[in-house]
Design a protein around this motif. Structure first.
Motif, mmCIF file in Angstrom:
data_model
loop_
_atom_site.group_PDB
_atom_site.id
_atom_site.type_symbol
_atom_site.label_atom_id
_atom_site.label_comp_id
_atom_site.label_asym_id
_atom_site.label_seq_id
_atom_site.Cartn_x
_atom_site.Cartn_y
_atom_site.Cartn_z
ATOM 1 N N MET A 139 -16.280 -8.515 36.792
ATOM 2 C CA MET A 139 -17.137 -9.110 35.754
ATOM 3 C C MET A 139 -18.590 -8.799 36.040
ATOM 4 S SD MET A 139 -16.626 -13.146 36.706
ATOM 5 C CE MET A 139 -17.965 -13.750 35.689
ATOM 6 N N ASP A 140 -19.283 -8.332 35.004
ATOM 7 C CA ASP A 140 -20.662 -7.860 35.165
ATOM 8 C C ASP A 140 -21.490 -8.344 33.972
ATOM 9 O OD1 ASP A 140 -22.971 -6.463 35.723
ATOM 10 O OD2 ASP A 140 -22.107 -4.467 35.443
ATOM 11 N N VAL A 168 -8.917 -6.088 34.782
ATOM 12 C CA VAL A 168 -9.783 -6.367 33.628
ATOM 13 C C VAL A 168 -11.210 -6.042 34.045
ATOM 14 C CG1 VAL A 168 -10.749 -8.175 32.137
ATOM 15 C CG2 VAL A 168 -8.287 -8.154 32.631
ATOM 16 N N ASP A 169 -11.918 -5.308 33.165
ATOM 17 C CA ASP A 169 -13.347 -5.034 33.398
ATOM 18 C C ASP A 169 -14.105 -5.754 32.283
ATOM 19 O OD1 ASP A 169 -15.853 -4.019 33.988
ATOM 20 O OD2 ASP A 169 -15.423 -1.981 33.261
ATOM 21 N N ALA A 229 -12.581 2.924 38.116
ATOM 22 C CA ALA A 229 -11.521 2.131 38.765
ATOM 23 C C ALA A 229 -10.126 2.582 38.324
ATOM 24 C CB ALA A 229 -11.716 0.646 38.457
ATOM 25 N N ALA A 230 -10.018 3.112 37.093
ATOM 26 C CA ALA A 230 -8.697 3.468 36.542
ATOM 27 C C ALA A 230 -7.974 4.497 37.402
ATOM 28 C CB ALA A 230 -8.851 3.990 35.120
ATOM 29 N N LYS A 231 -8.754 5.312 38.118
ATOM 30 C CA LYS A 231 -8.130 6.342 38.964
ATOM 31 C C LYS A 231 -7.346 5.727 40.118
ATOM 32 C CE LYS A 231 -11.842 9.664 38.077
ATOM 33 N NZ LYS A 231 -13.049 10.270 38.639
ATOM 34 N N ILE A 287 -8.125 -2.819 31.434
ATOM 35 C CA ILE A 287 -8.546 -3.228 30.086
ATOM 36 C C ILE A 287 -10.023 -3.623 30.175
ATOM 37 C CG2 ILE A 287 -8.149 -4.783 28.134
ATOM 38 C CD1 ILE A 287 -5.352 -5.311 29.451
ATOM 39 N N GLY A 288 -10.850 -2.945 29.390
ATOM 40 C CA GLY A 288 -12.280 -3.267 29.365
ATOM 41 C C GLY A 288 -12.596 -4.091 28.136
ATOM 42 N N VAL A 289 -13.490 -5.053 28.259
ATOM 43 C CA VAL A 289 -13.905 -5.837 27.097
ATOM 44 C C VAL A 289 -15.422 -5.898 27.025
ATOM 45 C CG1 VAL A 289 -13.492 -8.013 28.335
ATOM 46 C CG2 VAL A 289 -13.710 -8.052 25.851
#
Ligand code: SAH
Length: 387
Positions: free
Chosen positions: A315-316, A244-245, A257-259, A265-267
């Protein structure tokens, strides 16, 4: 006074402008100061790694904002606000902002009189031009100019854009943004593209990103690659993880990161940023990522309630940090790894207090310099679930 060859430039607006709290301090000492601050705030959670500084700490900001107004003699001025006020500090050359962006703002200032464009006055609510924002893709060189107006009509807009582009052919898009509120926010809700596609593109860590006027994008591109590389390395991805991003913006961390993950899943709350993120995934031909628009806490809550699983959560959040709903759902979701990227060490310390009281242990604390000459520091923290 201590001499430091890395900090020989002096700013004429130092002390007046609210931007560079550390302008008078030699760069090497700024880094030491930030290191100490991080140790004071975060040292109780573990060893604080040495901050990753910049070799060339000048002219790094790829997003430049100037408020427009008049001085007492009626001359048009532009620049940042004085700290804590709405008083414009006229700045000729800023030492941290991209030079080309600054040049464009000076050009616009010089064009206003002949185009009979009045600057906006907050006290009387009279006038048109409030702010100019310029964003530049570091690798692509693409440039977006955003004219923030009190009302939606810019007289002779086509001629204005034409004249501006004659002086700066490198401008790839011009956006008109309407801000009719008495507010500290620079950008309003309403937007119209005057020229070009309405967004710029840039490249980071091998992925290309489109960036709309109101989407967040890190302001220091050189350090952003270091930030993202470090965060993704700390996550220890092997290709098998569900990730999760949270607070994902235009999907930068998600796509990079998906690579190295099974699925991401980004939110993100901002609708424009989510649209950018979805298009970015398509354009980079990355299929194992999806984006949800909404509050990150609400999303995490729903995931936890549905019994979903995540192995890694990036988390950012904004400078104010995360909230109780997000953090409690995060604990309920219980990913093995959390990578917390923060631009506010105080809110980070508060959130780490919460997570370490629950089931997480801090493994790495890595400060990264993103904002030379200012008091701000970015930090990456790796947390692992205590089994
Ligand atoms: N990780 C991204 C963005 C970080 S900035 C990058 O590196 O570019 C923080 C982001 O959080 C912004 O895009 C902002 O729009 C978003 N945001 C703020 N509050 C939010 C919330 N409650 N839920 C989800 N996203 C939020």
């Amino acid at each position: 006074m201590e001499q430091d060859h890395t900090n020989s430039k002096k700013c004429s607006a130092a002390g007046k402008c609210g931007g560079c709290q550390f302008q008078e301090i030699p760069y090497a000492r700024q880094l030491k100061k930030k290191q100490k601050q991080e140790e004071q705030l975060l040292g109780k959670f573990g060893h604080v790694q040495p901050i990753i500084g910049m070799e060339q700490p000048y002219f790094y900001r790829n997003k430049v904002h100037s408020a427009f107004g008049r001085d007492r003699k009626g001359n048009i001025i532009s620049g940042p606000y004085q700290a804590g006020t709405h008083k414009i500090v006229p700045v000729e050359e800023c030492l941290i902002e991209d030079r080309k962006c600054q040049e464009i703002i000076r050009t616009i200032r010089g064009m206003l009189r002949s185009f009979k464009i009045k600057t906006y006055d907050e006290d009387t609510d009279y006038g048109l031009l409030r702010h100019v924002m310029v964003r530049r893709g570091f690798r692509s060189g693409e440039i977006m100019v955003i004219l923030v107006l009190r009302s939606p009509i810019l007289p002779s807009k086509n001629n204005f854009v034409k004249a501006l582009r004659e002086k700066h052919p490198e401008i790839t898009t011009v956006v008109l943004n309407v801000n009719d509120r008495r507010t500290s926010m620079v950008l309003g809700e309403q937007e119209k593209t005057l020229y070009g596609p309405g967004f710029i593109r840039d490249t980071l860590c091998g992925c290309s990103f489109r960036i709309s006027a109101r989407s967040f994008y890190q302001v220091n591109p050189v350090q952003t690659e270091i930030l993202y590389d470090t965060a993704i390395r700390l996550a220890g991805l092997t290709g098998k993880e569900t990730v999760v991003d949270a607070y994902c913006g235009i999907g930068t961390i998600s796509l990079i990161a998906a690579k190295q993950a099974k699925k991401v899943i980004g939110v993100e709350l901002n609708r424009d940023a989510v649209r950018d993120a979805r298009i970015n995934a398509r354009e980079n031909k990355i299929g194992n990522v999806e984006f949800r628009q909404g509050d990150a806490g609400e999303f995490m809550n729903a995931c936890a309630a549905a019994g979903e699983k995540a192995d890694v959560v990036f988390m950012d959040p904004p400078r104010t940090g995360s909230d109780e709903r997000f953090l409690s759902s995060l604990v309920a979701l219980s990913p093995e790894t959390i990578v917390y990227i923060s631009c506010g060490p105080e809110s980070l310390a508060r959130d780490l207090q919460y997570l370490t009281k629950k089931s997480y242990a801090v493994k790495t604390i890595q400060p990264v310099e993103m904002f030379p000459f200012t008091e701000h520091t970015e930090t990456i923290v790796l947390l692992k679930h205590r089994k």
